[in-house]
Design a protein around this motif. Structure first.
Motif, short mmCIF file in Angstrom:
data_model
loop_
_atom_site.label_atom_id
_atom_site.label_comp_id
_atom_site.label_asym_id
_atom_site.label_seq_id
_atom_site.Cartn_x
_atom_site.Cartn_y
_atom_site.Cartn_z
N VAL A 82 22.83 -60.83 11.06
CA VAL A 82 22.25 -59.99 10.04
C VAL A 82 22.94 -60.29 8.71
N ASP A 83 22.17 -60.26 7.63
CA ASP A 83 22.70 -60.52 6.30
C ASP A 83 23.28 -59.23 5.74
N THR A 84 24.55 -59.22 5.41
CA THR A 84 25.21 -58.03 4.88
C THR A 84 25.78 -58.34 3.50
N ALA A 85 26.30 -57.31 2.86
CA ALA A 85 26.92 -57.50 1.54
C ALA A 85 28.09 -58.47 1.61
N GLY A 86 28.72 -58.58 2.78
CA GLY A 86 29.84 -59.49 2.96
C GLY A 86 29.45 -60.83 3.55
N GLY A 87 28.15 -61.12 3.61
CA GLY A 87 27.68 -62.38 4.18
C GLY A 87 27.08 -62.16 5.55
N TRP A 88 26.77 -63.25 6.23
CA TRP A 88 26.16 -63.17 7.55
C TRP A 88 27.18 -62.66 8.57
N ARG A 89 26.74 -61.69 9.37
CA ARG A 89 27.58 -61.12 10.42
C ARG A 89 26.81 -61.12 11.74
N ILE A 90 27.55 -61.16 12.82
CA ILE A 90 26.94 -61.15 14.16
C ILE A 90 26.58 -59.70 14.51
N ALA A 91 25.30 -59.47 14.76
CA ALA A 91 24.84 -58.14 15.17
C ALA A 91 24.84 -58.00 16.69
#
Length: 272
Positions: free
Chosen positions: A108-117
């Motif tokens: 998922v794209d977050t404010a801190g970059g791509w993260r594993i959901a």
């Protein structure tokens, strides 16, 4: 952002995981996950949800061990990365075990970059236990040590949740998938329809649903080898036309009926 650039960013986020594991950098590894992310490892066991649970998972299964990722192939489809690989784990006792695996990362794209959901690690707990015991006294000692670690970090419920991975479709599920793929590869539409029905979700490639009858034609000359039964899913290394990848075959929770077949492929399966 272009699709190619997005794929590069997704792969970079995923490839940061083995680097953090190799460095035993817990903060970096846990930081790869989104808030309330879920880790299913092995798939079929009770999931670990949120940073605290994922941190405890790290303490039990990563911190005491040296883990090497032997990756054969990475596939990007949408915001999902699938890795076809083997993982080599050297326990604190010196016992080394290599296990075939398919890893699915949903990002998922977050404010801190791509993260594993969501991380789903498809490997067979029974196979790993058998290989560990075959290493001799060092493997037996590793098993003895793991029990208290599991209970200490995850509690009795967490330890029992881990053992859920020993249940699932197992060898019978593999045999059903083998029959399905053999029918598809030979162009046996009747054989395919005998194992699938109109309720079955078929995506070839992933994200592109097709009818069961179309699958029987599109998967002609399908090739497959590594097959893993984890929980109610069988994952398979496949080749469709000029494309290679991993297929995930899901079974109903209460009976041996295939509910979904999804092919994650590294190119156009038509070969065009």
């Amino acid at each position: 952002m272009s699709l190619d650039r997005t794929a590069e960013d997704l792969l970079a986020a995923v490839r940061a995981s083995p680097r953090a594991v190799a460095a035993h950098d817990k903060t970096a590894w846990v930081g790869l996950f989104a808030e309330q992310a879920a880790v299913h490892d092995p798939y079929g066991s009770r999931e670990h949800i949120g940073p605290d649970a994922i941190s405890r998972f790290y303490n039990v299964f990563i911190a005491p061990n040296a883990i090497a990722f032997r990756v054969d192939r990475d596939i990007v489809a949408g915001y999902t990365v699938v890795r076809d690989l083997h993982i080599e784990t050297t326990m604190s006792t010196g016992a080394t075990v290599t296990v075939p695996m398919h890893l699915r990362y949903d990002l998922v794209d977050t404010a801190g970059g791509w993260r594993i959901a969501r991380l789903a690690a498809h490997w067979e707990l029974g196979v790993m236990i058998a290989r560990l015991l075959r290493t001799g006294p060092s493997g037996l000692l590793a098993g003895v040590k793991l029990g208290p670690q599991l209970v200490g970090e995850l509690g009795m419920g967490g330890a029992m949740g881990m053992m859920r991975a020993l249940r699932g479709v197992g060898g019978s599920g593999k045999r059903v998938v083998d029959r399905l793929f053999a029918a598809a590869a030979s162009g046996d539409a009747a054989g395919v329809r005998a194992l699938l029905d109109e309720r079955t979700v078929v995506e070839l490639p992933a994200g592109h649903p097709i009818a069961v009858t179309e699958f029987a034609e599109s998967a002609r000359d399908l090739e497959w080898d590594k097959m893993i039964a984890a929980g109610r899913t069988v994952s398979v290394s496949v080749c469709v036309g000029a494309s290679r990848g991993v297929a995930f075959v899901d079974f109903a929770p209460d009976r041996p009926r295939i509910t979904a077949v999804r092919f994650f492929l590294d190119g156009d399966p038509s070969g065009d």
